[in-house]
Every structure is written in C-alpha cells, then in structure tokens.
Design a protein around this motif. Structure first.
Motif, mmCIF file in Angstrom:
data_model
loop_
_atom_site.group_PDB
_atom_site.id
_atom_site.type_symbol
_atom_site.label_atom_id
_atom_site.label_comp_id
_atom_site.label_asym_id
_atom_site.label_seq_id
_atom_site.Cartn_x
_atom_site.Cartn_y
_atom_site.Cartn_z
ATOM 1 N N SER A 1 -33.665 7.552 10.907
ATOM 2 C CA SER A 1 -32.788 8.287 11.825
ATOM 3 C C SER A 1 -32.948 7.807 13.261
ATOM 4 O O SER A 1 -32.025 7.980 14.080
ATOM 5 N N LYS A 2 -34.105 7.203 13.579
ATOM 6 C CA LYS A 2 -34.328 6.680 14.929
ATOM 7 C C LYS A 2 -33.712 5.302 15.111
ATOM 8 O O LYS A 2 -33.679 4.781 16.226
ATOM 9 N N ARG A 3 -33.233 4.712 14.012
ATOM 10 C CA ARG A 3 -32.758 3.328 14.065
ATOM 11 C C ARG A 3 -31.290 3.169 13.691
ATOM 12 O O ARG A 3 -30.820 2.043 13.517
ATOM 13 N N THR A 4 -30.583 4.260 13.541
ATOM 14 C CA THR A 4 -29.156 4.167 13.251
ATOM 15 C C THR A 4 -28.411 5.305 13.921
ATOM 16 O O THR A 4 -28.964 6.383 14.113
ATOM 17 N N ASP A 5 -27.170 5.021 14.300
ATOM 18 C CA ASP A 5 -26.287 6.077 14.772
ATOM 19 C C ASP A 5 -24.967 6.018 14.019
ATOM 20 O O ASP A 5 -23.956 6.550 14.462
ATOM 21 N N LYS A 6 -24.977 5.356 12.864
ATOM 22 C CA LYS A 6 -23.784 5.289 12.020
ATOM 23 C C LYS A 6 -23.570 6.637 11.340
ATOM 24 O O LYS A 6 -24.487 7.212 10.760
ATOM 25 N N VAL A 7 -22.360 7.142 11.401
ATOM 26 C CA VAL A 7 -22.029 8.428 10.801
ATOM 27 C C VAL A 7 -22.267 8.388 9.295
ATOM 28 O O VAL A 7 -21.772 7.497 8.601
ATOM 29 N N GLY A 8 -23.046 9.325 8.789
ATOM 30 C CA GLY A 8 -23.291 9.431 7.361
ATOM 31 C C GLY A 8 -24.431 8.582 6.843
ATOM 32 O O GLY A 8 -24.832 8.730 5.687
ATOM 33 N N ALA A 9 -24.986 7.696 7.667
ATOM 34 C CA ALA A 9 -26.017 6.785 7.189
ATOM 35 C C ALA A 9 -27.315 7.525 6.846
ATOM 36 O O ALA A 9 -27.977 7.212 5.855
ATOM 37 N N VAL A 10 -27.688 8.498 7.661
ATOM 38 C CA VAL A 10 -28.918 9.259 7.375
ATOM 39 C C VAL A 10 -28.763 10.065 6.090
ATOM 40 O O VAL A 10 -29.679 10.115 5.258
ATOM 41 N N SER A 11 -27.584 10.660 5.915
ATOM 42 C CA SER A 11 -27.314 11.369 4.668
ATOM 43 C C SER A 11 -27.386 10.411 3.488
ATOM 44 O O SER A 11 -27.912 10.743 2.421
ATOM 45 N N GLY A 12 -26.838 9.202 3.679
ATOM 46 C CA GLY A 12 -26.879 8.206 2.624
ATOM 47 C C GLY A 12 -28.293 7.800 2.273
ATOM 48 O O GLY A 12 -28.632 7.646 1.096
ATOM 49 N N MET A 13 -29.145 7.634 3.287
ATOM 50 C CA MET A 13 -30.531 7.264 3.024
ATOM 51 C C MET A 13 -31.262 8.371 2.281
ATOM 52 O O MET A 13 -32.119 8.099 1.426
ATOM 53 N N PHE A 14 -30.934 9.626 2.593
ATOM 54 C CA PHE A 14 -31.526 10.729 1.829
ATOM 55 C C PHE A 14 -31.150 10.615 0.351
ATOM 56 O O PHE A 14 -32.007 10.743 -0.525
ATOM 57 N N LEU A 15 -29.873 10.381 0.070
ATOM 58 C CA LEU A 15 -29.421 10.286 -1.313
ATOM 59 C C LEU A 15 -30.091 9.113 -2.026
ATOM 60 O O LEU A 15 -30.547 9.249 -3.172
ATOM 61 N N VAL A 16 -30.181 7.979 -1.352
ATOM 62 C CA VAL A 16 -30.809 6.807 -1.957
ATOM 63 C C VAL A 16 -32.297 7.050 -2.186
ATOM 64 O O VAL A 16 -32.830 6.790 -3.272
ATOM 65 N N GLY A 17 -32.976 7.535 -1.145
ATOM 66 C CA GLY A 17 -34.414 7.744 -1.251
ATOM 67 C C GLY A 17 -34.767 8.756 -2.323
ATOM 68 O O GLY A 17 -35.629 8.495 -3.180
ATOM 69 N N TYR A 18 -34.113 9.920 -2.296
ATOM 70 C CA TYR A 18 -34.420 10.927 -3.307
ATOM 71 C C TYR A 18 -34.075 10.408 -4.695
ATOM 72 O O TYR A 18 -34.858 10.563 -5.640
ATOM 73 N N GLY A 19 -32.899 9.794 -4.835
ATOM 74 C CA GLY A 19 -32.473 9.323 -6.144
ATOM 75 C C GLY A 19 -33.450 8.330 -6.743
ATOM 76 O O GLY A 19 -33.822 8.436 -7.922
ATOM 77 N N ILE A 20 -33.890 7.357 -5.947
ATOM 78 C CA ILE A 20 -34.824 6.350 -6.438
ATOM 79 C C ILE A 20 -36.170 6.978 -6.782
ATOM 80 O O ILE A 20 -36.759 6.708 -7.841
ATOM 81 N N PHE A 21 -36.683 7.833 -5.894
ATOM 82 C CA PHE A 21 -37.969 8.471 -6.161
ATOM 83 C C PHE A 21 -37.912 9.337 -7.420
ATOM 84 O O PHE A 21 -38.840 9.356 -8.228
#
Length: 269
Positions: A202-222
């Motif tokens: 979240s400190k390295r992006t300001d793209k709309v929806g990117a943080v939400s996307g990383m949550f989905l990717v991270g949780y899904g993979i884990f």
C-alpha cells in the motif's frame, strides 16, 4: 514424537446459570469470540488512524458506519456462505438450518461476499467509488483473520492432516495421530504475513483497486497453500481427488486480484 495440544479451556469466564421464562441460560465469554473482538478493536484503531491522516477524506463517523455494516456482512455472509458452500444438503433438507447459529459454522468466502455487499452500500451512501472503500479496508482485514485462527486453535478445531513433522500435534478431537497445526499456519500466513504484505504494498502503489487486488491474491495463494495440509471437510472430501472446497473458492480470488493489480489504470485522484 508429537506435541501435545495445550488444552486451553475455550471458556474464559461463565456467568449464571440464570433461569428466565422457564429456560436456563449460562452466558459465557469464550476465547473464540474474544479473539474476534480483539481483531475488531485493532482494525477499528487502524481505520480511525487512517481517517485522521486522510485530511478530511474520511471521518471517524464514516469509519464507524463502515465497521458496523462490515461486521454485519461478516456474520450474515459468513453463515450463508457456510451453509451454501459446505452444508447445502442440510439446507435443502431443512431451510431453517440457516438460522441454527448455535450449531456453528462460518465461511471466510461467504463473509467476504457479505463485506463486499457492505462496501457497495457504504460507497453508495458516502458517495465514494467502491475501490476507495475497498482499498481502505483491505489492509486491516488480516488482523481479524489472524485473530480468528487463534480462536480456531484454542477451540481445537479445523486441524490439519496427519503428519510426521516434528511439530505435529495431537488434537483432542483429531484422533491419536499427530496432525499439522494448520490453524497456526493460517494465523502466520493469512494474519501476519498478509498484513505485512499489504502494508508494504500500500506504500508503493496508488493505483485504484491494486491494494484490494493484492489482498485477494495474497489470501487466495496462502489459503490454497495451507489447504494442502488442512484436513478436508468430512462431508465434502476432495473434489476430483485433488482439491478442497477452500481451494476451489480461492482460485477466482487470485485471478480477480491479478487483474486488479495489472490492469491498465490511472493513478487515484
């Protein structure tokens, strides 16, 4: 050689019993509920901190609304998801099973859908875009997830498959063989690691929806990773002899999350 389950009493303190209208009640404060309360309070503190730093974009009152409807989404969505994804046969036989909360059962993926519905409502009510709300919420969700997994461990539930690793643990309800303490794996990955990943990202992006996307990717993979050692649900087993329901439900999360991260999108205004 195996570790022994610590046998923590799931009840912190009980009150009563009380007799009311001919019925006996014995309310109790349980570790499972307490861990969720701790997660909720921590998430509230972080969201209020973000609101204070938002220079008027968010207020604490708006955060309170977000938390209230988000909590409803977790409870209602979690229960509906559990019944539909894991015990649909029970529901078909008796639709009232949906309301038998005392018999337990919550689903993360159902809770996620409930929270998405709550965020859609908050975005409409506060005249924001959906991802303005979702990107605000996503970084604090792992706190509640991690707290809940500690509650699962204390309850001695949702243990892993049998194993011979040195840290295998014998659970009271899991038979005599040592099992993976998969609840602790999920606490470490879905709770701690995912929180740190989202904070860093979240400190390295300001793209709309990117943080939400990383949550989905991270949780899904884990979740997909841990499900390889977590005991499959007895009533469902493995689909095609290979995948659990949790893995099946997590694959779309990863795909949608990757799209949100890598889609062409301007910076957030």
């Amino acid at each position: 050689m195996a570790l022994s389950f610590p046998n923590i009493d799931p009840v912190i303190v009980s009150f009563g019993p009380f007799n009311l209208f001919g019925q006996t009640f014995e309310p109790a404060l349980r570790w499972y509920g307490f861990t969720y309360l701790v997660g909720f309070v921590a998430a509230m503190w972080l969201l209020n901190l973000q609101a204070d730093r938002s220079k008027g974009v968010w207020s604490r009152e708006q955060v309170s609304d977000l938390l209230f409807y988000g909590f409803l989404g977790v409870i209602l969505g979690g229960r509906v998801g559990y019944v539909l994804f894991y015990h649909f046969d029970y529901f078909l036989a008796s639709p009232m099973y949906l309301f038998k909360i005392s018999e337990g059962g919550m689903s993360f993926h159902g809770g996620l859908m409930g929270v998405i519905a709550a965020m859609i409502y908050i975005a409409w009510k506060q005249k924001r875009t959906f991802f303005a709300v979702a990107d605000m919420v996503a970084p604090v969700v792992p706190i509640g997830l991690g707290a809940g997994r500690i509650g699962n461990f204390i309850n001695g539930e949702l243990w892993g498959r049998t194993t011979d690793v040195p840290w295998g643990m014998v659970f009271p309800t899991g038979g005599p063989d040592p099992r993976h303490p998969s609840q602790l794996y999920q606490f470490a990955l879905e709770g701690v690691a995912l929180f740190l990943l989202l904070y860093w990202f979240s400190k390295r992006t300001d793209k709309v929806g990117a943080v939400s996307g990383m949550f989905l990717v991270g949780y899904g993979i884990f979740r997909i990773m841990v499900e390889t050692v977590r005991q499959p649900d007895a009533q469902l087993g493995l689909y095609w002899g290979l995948m659990t329901m949790g893995q099946i439900l997590s694959i779309p999360m990863v795909l949608i999350g990757l799209y949100l991260i890598f889609r062409k999108q301007g910076k957030q205004q």
